[in-house]
Design a protein around this motif. Structure first.
Motif, short mmCIF file in Angstrom:
data_model
loop_
_atom_site.label_atom_id
_atom_site.label_comp_id
_atom_site.label_asym_id
_atom_site.label_seq_id
_atom_site.Cartn_x
_atom_site.Cartn_y
_atom_site.Cartn_z
N GLY A 19 -8.10 9.65 -7.72
CA GLY A 19 -7.16 8.52 -7.77
C GLY A 19 -7.91 7.23 -8.04
O GLY A 19 -7.69 6.22 -7.36
N ILE A 29 -8.69 11.35 2.97
CA ILE A 29 -8.02 10.16 3.52
C ILE A 29 -6.58 10.03 3.08
O ILE A 29 -5.91 9.05 3.41
CB ILE A 29 -8.79 8.84 3.20
CG1 ILE A 29 -8.88 8.62 1.69
CG2 ILE A 29 -10.16 8.85 3.85
CD1 ILE A 29 -9.22 7.17 1.35
N GLY A 85 -0.84 15.24 -2.32
CA GLY A 85 -0.53 16.55 -2.89
C GLY A 85 -0.20 17.60 -1.84
O GLY A 85 -0.03 18.77 -2.16
N ASN A 136 0.84 -1.20 0.00
CA ASN A 136 0.00 0.00 0.00
C ASN A 136 0.87 1.24 0.00
O ASN A 136 2.00 1.22 0.49
CB ASN A 136 -0.91 0.00 1.24
CG ASN A 136 -1.95 -1.09 1.17
OD1 ASN A 136 -2.95 -0.97 0.48
ND2 ASN A 136 -1.68 -2.21 1.85
#
Ligand SMILES: NC(=O)c1ccc[n+]([C@@H]2O[C@H](COP(=O)([O-])OP(=O)(O)OC[C@H]3O[C@@H](n4cnc5c(N)ncnc54)[C@H](OP(=O)(O)O)[C@@H]3O)[C@@H](O)[C@H]2O)c1
Length: 340
Positions: free
Chosen positions: A159, A249, A253, A52
């Motif tokens: 995303g 979450i 950026g 992850n």
């Protein structure tokens, strides 16, 4: 139906450690003692471990494990239970499970609190099962519990091709919401549509605020799940409909942003966010039961499934991280363990 497993648990195991903060090469395969059970734990012989983005952040030194957690990275695993502490009463040696863990997943063996384990859905392979816990726990608790996403509501998922995004699109689509997703290429947008996105926006070509306005006749979306933050924040606020909810979450950026508070008041917006890793075992256990009741039937029937980008042998974790940092992947990257 479970069968007892007379597997001998070794004293030591292969694990991948972070030797120092830095690039993928700081990940090294080493020998470590097999971890010991604490109250309520099970020991899992790991078949596969999900990779992850938070593992990348941990490797860079920006996301330290919570106190008392293994320094070995890895937040999710699938495998076979080989030892059970007496109070983890649900499980028996031989049970195949996937588990959410706060660390320690990049290893041949990993301890998990029994309440954070879930049965492997149906006939799902270990590689797929290892790719479930981190994103499904995160998306479930944020999109549905925190964000209260409802059928027919519009949701924007930033995303869309990420591990989080591919999970969120499928769960929102299954919940009969109208799904908007952003992604960085046409191929990724196509992947988002195949997973159930009604509108996919290539944010490199099309301004997502304009696209949302256009597609909603100016009304905006009801919920936004955002992993970017930074300069997306003000633009997200512009996209939200009356009573809209922004759920933060991730901060890929940046963590700093400024906000038009007038718009928050006029449009009665809610801004929230959360992180999963620091929650207590009890909270994660509650989430696991919730997922088992509400989401496991979707996984068992195959209506939703983790998207697997690529697998790498455990010892090649550095290659897996390199792949993740290219951002070329769609869905999940998984490490596999060969116990032979
Ligand atoms: N709060 C929680 O509990 C929780 C739990 C798990 C993960 N997360 C967060 O969720 C995010 C996604 O995790 P993941 O494992 O799903 O990641 P992932 O699979 O590596 O996907 C990240 C994707 O985000 C897109 N992206 C957009 N802006 C980016 C930027 N500035 N830098 C890098 N990538 C950018 C990239 O695709 P494009 O080509 O579309 O740009 C990239 O492929 C991370 O921020 C992670 O920390 C939060």
């Amino acid at each position: 139906m479970t069968t007892p497993m007379p597997l001998r648990v070794p004293e030591r195991m292969l694990a991948v450690e972070i030797t120092a903060p830095g690039g993928p090469d700081v990940l090294r395969a080493v020998q470590r003692p097999v971890p010991r059970l604490a109250t309520g734990d099970v020991l899992i012989r790991v078949d596969a471990a999900g990779v992850n983005r938070p593992d990348v952040l941990q490797r860079l030194g920006n996301y330290p494990p919570p106190p008392g957690t293994s320094d070995i990275p890895g937040l999710e695993i699938a495998g076979t239970i080989v030892e059970v502490e007496a109070s983890a009463t649900r499980w028996r040696p031989g049970d195949r499970v996937c588990a959410l863990v706060a660390g320690g997943g990049y290893a041949e063996y990993c301890v998990a609190p029994g309440v954070q384990c879930l049965p492997i859905p149906g006939e799902m392979a270990s590689v797929a099962a290892a790719a479930v816990p981190e994103t499904f726990f995160t998306v479930w608790t944020n999109l549905f519990k925190r964000g209260g996403l409802q059928p027919r509501e519009r949701v924007l998922i930033h995303g869309g091709s990420s591990g989080i995004g591919t999970t969120a699109i499928q769960l929102a689509h299954a919940a009969e919401s109208i799904v908007f997703a952003t992604a960085g290429s046409d191929a990724k947008c196509e992947a988002c549509r195949r997973l159930g996105a009604d509108v996919a926006i290539n944010y490199r070509r099309d301004d997502f605020v304009d696209a949302v306005r256009r597609e909603t006749s100016g009304a905006g979306v009801d919920v936004i799940l955002d992993i970017v933050g930074g300069e997306y924040f003000a633009r997200n606020i512009e996209c939200l409909a009356l009573n809209g909810r922004l759920i933060q979450i991730g901060l890929l950026g940046g963590a700093q942003a400024s906000i038009d508070l007038g718009r928050v008041m006029r449009r009665r917006l809610t801004i929230t966010g959360s992180t999963l890793r620091v929650r207590t075992v009890e909270e994660k256990g509650e989430l696991a039961r919730d997922l088992e009741a509400n989401v496991w039937p979707l996984l068992t029937s195959g209506r939703v499934a983790p998207v697997i980008d690529r697998t790498f042998p455990l010892a090649d974790a550095a290659e897996a991280h390199r792949r993740m940092e290219t951002s070329e992947h769609v869905g999940k990257i998984v490490l596999t363990v060969d116990h032979a």
